[in-house]
Design a protein around this motif. Structure first.
Motif, PDB file in Angstrom:
ATOM      1  N   LEU A 143      24.740 -11.275 -72.475  1.00  0.00           N
ATOM      2  CA  LEU A 143      24.434 -10.187 -71.874  1.00  0.00           C
ATOM      3  C   LEU A 143      25.602  -9.317 -71.913  1.00  0.00           C
ATOM      4  O   LEU A 143      25.652  -8.148 -72.435  1.00  0.00           O
ATOM      5  N   LEU A 144      26.715  -9.951 -71.651  1.00  0.00           N
ATOM      6  CA  LEU A 144      28.013  -9.358 -71.504  1.00  0.00           C
ATOM      7  C   LEU A 144      28.430  -9.101 -73.006  1.00  0.00           C
ATOM      8  O   LEU A 144      28.830  -7.878 -73.176  1.00  0.00           O
ATOM      9  N   GLY A 145      28.244  -9.796 -73.944  1.00  0.00           N
ATOM     10  CA  GLY A 145      28.637  -9.454 -75.446  1.00  0.00           C
ATOM     11  C   GLY A 145      27.859  -8.324 -75.800  1.00  0.00           C
ATOM     12  O   GLY A 145      28.086  -7.500 -76.531  1.00  0.00           O
ATOM     13  N   VAL A 146      26.319  -8.332 -75.583  1.00  0.00           N
ATOM     14  CA  VAL A 146      25.393  -7.267 -76.064  1.00  0.00           C
ATOM     15  C   VAL A 146      26.215  -5.969 -75.452  1.00  0.00           C
ATOM     16  O   VAL A 146      25.965  -4.866 -76.059  1.00  0.00           O
ATOM     17  N   LEU A 147      26.234  -5.857 -74.043  1.00  0.00           N
ATOM     18  CA  LEU A 147      26.588  -4.646 -73.584  1.00  0.00           C
ATOM     19  C   LEU A 147      27.920  -4.040 -74.054  1.00  0.00           C
ATOM     20  O   LEU A 147      28.061  -3.058 -74.334  1.00  0.00           O
ATOM     21  N   VAL A 148      28.893  -5.080 -74.374  1.00  0.00           N
ATOM     22  CA  VAL A 148      29.938  -4.552 -74.928  1.00  0.00           C
ATOM     23  C   VAL A 148      30.000  -4.059 -76.204  1.00  0.00           C
ATOM     24  O   VAL A 148      30.423  -3.134 -76.499  1.00  0.00           O
ATOM     25  N   LEU A 149      29.191  -4.877 -76.908  1.00  0.00           N
ATOM     26  CA  LEU A 149      29.185  -4.644 -78.566  1.00  0.00           C
ATOM     27  C   LEU A 149      28.348  -3.122 -78.627  1.00  0.00           C
ATOM     28  O   LEU A 149      28.305  -2.385 -79.620  1.00  0.00           O
ATOM     29  N   ASN A 150      27.322  -3.059 -77.770  1.00  0.00           N
ATOM     30  CA  ASN A 150      26.493  -1.919 -77.737  1.00  0.00           C
ATOM     31  C   ASN A 150      27.114  -0.710 -77.757  1.00  0.00           C
ATOM     32  O   ASN A 150      26.557   0.368 -78.228  1.00  0.00           O
ATOM     33  N   ASN A 151      28.175  -0.577 -76.726  1.00  0.00           N
ATOM     34  CA  ASN A 151      28.883   0.737 -76.362  1.00  0.00           C
ATOM     35  C   ASN A 151      30.232   0.811 -77.189  1.00  0.00           C
ATOM     36  O   ASN A 151      31.062   1.623 -76.913  1.00  0.00           O
ATOM     37  N   TRP A 152      30.259  -0.371 -78.138  1.00  0.00           N
ATOM     38  CA  TRP A 152      31.568  -0.285 -78.971  1.00  0.00           C
ATOM     39  C   TRP A 152      31.760   0.905 -79.987  1.00  0.00           C
ATOM     40  O   TRP A 152      30.775   1.343 -80.353  1.00  0.00           O
ATOM     41  N   PRO A 153      32.789   1.735 -80.022  1.00  0.00           N
ATOM     42  CA  PRO A 153      34.062   1.312 -79.828  1.00  0.00           C
ATOM     43  C   PRO A 153      34.683   2.304 -78.588  1.00  0.00           C
ATOM     44  O   PRO A 153      35.533   2.173 -78.193  1.00  0.00           O
ATOM     45  N   SER A 154      33.532   2.834 -77.938  1.00  0.00           N
ATOM     46  CA  SER A 154      33.915   3.741 -76.567  1.00  0.00           C
ATOM     47  C   SER A 154      34.198   2.654 -75.525  1.00  0.00           C
ATOM     48  O   SER A 154      35.028   2.700 -74.379  1.00  0.00           O
ATOM     49  N   SER A 155      33.626   1.454 -75.659  1.00  0.00           N
ATOM     50  CA  SER A 155      33.752   0.339 -74.554  1.00  0.00           C
ATOM     51  C   SER A 155      35.384  -0.106 -74.565  1.00  0.00           C
ATOM     52  O   SER A 155      35.946  -0.770 -73.522  1.00  0.00           O
ATOM     53  N   SER A 156      35.907  -0.056 -75.897  1.00  0.00           N
ATOM     54  CA  SER A 156      37.364  -0.364 -75.797  1.00  0.00           C
ATOM     55  C   SER A 156      38.268   0.235 -74.843  1.00  0.00           C
ATOM     56  O   SER A 156      39.150  -0.204 -74.723  1.00  0.00           O
ATOM     57  N   GLU A 157      38.204   1.358 -74.435  1.00  0.00           N
ATOM     58  CA  GLU A 157      38.685   2.218 -73.571  1.00  0.00           C
ATOM     59  C   GLU A 157      38.701   1.530 -72.245  1.00  0.00           C
ATOM     60  O   GLU A 157      39.795   1.790 -71.231  1.00  0.00           O
ATOM     61  N   TYR A 158      37.618   0.725 -71.587  1.00  0.00           N
ATOM     62  CA  TYR A 158      37.979   0.047 -70.329  1.00  0.00           C
ATOM     63  C   TYR A 158      37.821  -1.266 -70.354  1.00  0.00           C
ATOM     64  O   TYR A 158      38.192  -1.905 -69.234  1.00  0.00           O
ATOM     65  N   VAL A 159      37.156  -1.954 -71.165  1.00  0.00           N
ATOM     66  CA  VAL A 159      37.042  -3.596 -70.965  1.00  0.00           C
ATOM     67  C   VAL A 159      38.289  -4.216 -71.165  1.00  0.00           C
ATOM     68  O   VAL A 159      38.353  -5.033 -70.186  1.00  0.00           O
ATOM     69  N   ILE A 160      39.353  -4.132 -71.786  1.00  0.00           N
ATOM     70  CA  ILE A 160      40.439  -4.854 -71.763  1.00  0.00           C
ATOM     71  C   ILE A 160      41.343  -4.565 -70.702  1.00  0.00           C
ATOM     72  O   ILE A 160      41.580  -5.390 -69.767  1.00  0.00           O
ATOM     73  N   GLY A 161      41.185  -3.284 -70.217  1.00  0.00           N
ATOM     74  CA  GLY A 161      41.888  -2.975 -68.861  1.00  0.00           C
ATOM     75  C   GLY A 161      41.153  -3.414 -67.793  1.00  0.00           C
ATOM     76  O   GLY A 161      41.696  -3.925 -66.768  1.00  0.00           O
ATOM     77  N   CYS A 162      39.821  -3.640 -67.918  1.00  0.00           N
ATOM     78  CA  CYS A 162      38.985  -4.164 -66.690  1.00  0.00           C
ATOM     79  C   CYS A 162      39.316  -5.563 -66.731  1.00  0.00           C
ATOM     80  O   CYS A 162      39.588  -6.111 -65.564  1.00  0.00           O
ATOM     81  N   PHE A 163      39.319  -6.560 -67.734  1.00  0.00           N
ATOM     82  CA  PHE A 163      39.698  -7.901 -67.659  1.00  0.00           C
ATOM     83  C   PHE A 163      41.078  -8.164 -67.436  1.00  0.00           C
ATOM     84  O   PHE A 163      41.319  -8.758 -66.627  1.00  0.00           O
ATOM     85  N   PHE A 164      42.043  -7.141 -67.631  1.00  0.00           N
ATOM     86  CA  PHE A 164      43.463  -7.276 -67.383  1.00  0.00           C
ATOM     87  C   PHE A 164      43.484  -7.183 -65.763  1.00  0.00           C
ATOM     88  O   PHE A 164      44.133  -7.836 -65.054  1.00  0.00           O
ATOM     89  N   SER A 165      42.906  -6.150 -65.163  1.00  0.00           N
ATOM     90  CA  SER A 165      43.068  -5.940 -63.916  1.00  0.00           C
ATOM     91  C   SER A 165      42.140  -6.883 -62.922  1.00  0.00           C
ATOM     92  O   SER A 165      42.800  -7.337 -61.745  1.00  0.00           O
ATOM     93  N   LEU A 166      41.063  -7.622 -63.832  1.00  0.00           N
ATOM     94  CA  LEU A 166      40.346  -8.426 -62.766  1.00  0.00           C
ATOM     95  C   LEU A 166      41.493  -9.899 -62.795  1.00  0.00           C
ATOM     96  O   LEU A 166      41.466 -10.516 -61.837  1.00  0.00           O
ATOM     97  N   ALA A 167      42.070 -10.028 -63.852  1.00  0.00           N
ATOM     98  CA  ALA A 167      42.808 -11.266 -63.856  1.00  0.00           C
ATOM     99  C   ALA A 167      44.208 -11.123 -63.125  1.00  0.00           C
ATOM    100  O   ALA A 167      44.314 -11.918 -62.319  1.00  0.00           O
ATOM    101  N   LEU A 168      44.548  -9.706 -62.822  1.00  0.00           N
ATOM    102  CA  LEU A 168      45.846  -9.619 -61.732  1.00  0.00           C
ATOM    103  C   LEU A 168      45.074  -9.735 -60.384  1.00  0.00           C
ATOM    104  O   LEU A 168      45.731 -10.524 -59.434  1.00  0.00           O
ATOM    105  N   LEU A 169      43.966  -9.140 -60.048  1.00  0.00           N
ATOM    106  CA  LEU A 169      43.425  -9.238 -59.062  1.00  0.00           C
ATOM    107  C   LEU A 169      43.176 -10.795 -58.424  1.00  0.00           C
ATOM    108  O   LEU A 169      43.429 -11.140 -57.340  1.00  0.00           O
ATOM    109  N   PHE A 170      42.510 -11.614 -59.242  1.00  0.00           N
ATOM    110  CA  PHE A 170      42.290 -12.977 -58.851  1.00  0.00           C
ATOM    111  C   PHE A 170      43.438 -13.863 -58.724  1.00  0.00           C
ATOM    112  O   PHE A 170      43.527 -14.707 -58.098  1.00  0.00           O
ATOM    113  N   ASP A 171      44.328 -13.637 -59.713  1.00  0.00           N
ATOM    114  CA  ASP A 171      45.763 -14.307 -59.666  1.00  0.00           C
ATOM    115  C   ASP A 171      46.426 -13.873 -58.333  1.00  0.00           C
ATOM    116  O   ASP A 171      47.071 -14.818 -57.667  1.00  0.00           O
ATOM    117  N   GLY A 172      46.267 -12.585 -57.972  1.00  0.00           N
ATOM    118  CA  GLY A 172      46.956 -12.164 -56.659  1.00  0.00           C
ATOM    119  C   GLY A 172      46.297 -12.869 -55.491  1.00  0.00           C
ATOM    120  O   GLY A 172      47.132 -13.289 -54.486  1.00  0.00           O
TER     121      GLY A 172
END
Length: 194
Positions: A143-172
């Motif tokens: 489901l996640l792969g389909v959602l990201v791919l369905n909105n690509w390339p506009s999803s590239s504006e937020y997907v990487i930042g969202c993953f990076f921010s979630l990694a910071l949040l959980f590491d913190g």
């Protein structure tokens, strides 16, 4: 002499407590950075791409220095090629972070899709003890792969930042838990010694 023995554990306890406090404080900073990144995912995406580009560039320069130090060995040419590729990739990512984000988002979507397919098929074929969880995780990946791919390339504006921010949040959050848990253990152990 007895005072020296009594103050030594106290000094060690104070140092450990201070160290765990710094760990928790760094965790709070990471949590705040993660929350800010989740609010401003576009900025987080751009920032993470530029950081990634600089890491590639610095890694390539260090690799080139190692290759030069290893000249005369079989490693030399392989080291030069890998370092040159890292430097070239770093320059491209720094100059075009938006295109790099698009490429990484596509790569992430394809990883989610292939991982989801393998998990779903594997759970259906094996039907082991973790059948339900593996099937659910595979379906979520698909489901996640389909959602990201369905909105690509506009999803590239937020997907990487969202993953990076979630990694910071959980590491913190992990560092905060480690800091407070470590302080508590130090206080429990130091209380028993007395």
């Amino acid at each position: 002499m007895a005072r020296t023995k009594d103050t030594a554990p106290s000094d060690a306890t104070t140092k450990l407590t201070r160290g765990f406090s710094w760990t928790a404080a760094f965790g709070v900073i990471l949590v705040l950075a993660g929350l800010v990144g989740l609010v401003y995912t576009g900025v987080a995406t751009l920032t993470s791409m530029i950081l990634f580009g600089w890491l590639l560039l610095i890694g390539g320069a260090v690799g080139l220095l190692h290759a030069v130090q290893a000249r005369g060995t079989n490693f030399f040419w392989l080291g030069v090629v890998v370092a040159a590729l890292n430097i070239a990739a770093g320059v491209v990512v720094i100059r075009r972070p938006d295109a790099a984000a698009e490429a990484l988002t596509m790569f992430a979507a394809l990883l989610f899709l292939t991982g989801g397919v393998f998990r779903v098929v594997g759970s259906l074929v094996v039907r082991g003890a973790q059948f339900g969880w593996t099937l659910l995780q595979g379906a979520f990946d698909l489901l996640l792969g389909v959602l990201v791919l369905n909105n690509w390339p506009s999803s590239s504006e937020y997907v990487i930042g969202c993953f990076f921010s979630l990694a910071l949040l959980f590491d913190g959050l992990g560092l905060i838990a480690t800091g407070f848990g470590g302080r508590r253990i130090v206080h429990l152990v130091s209380g028993r010694d007395r």
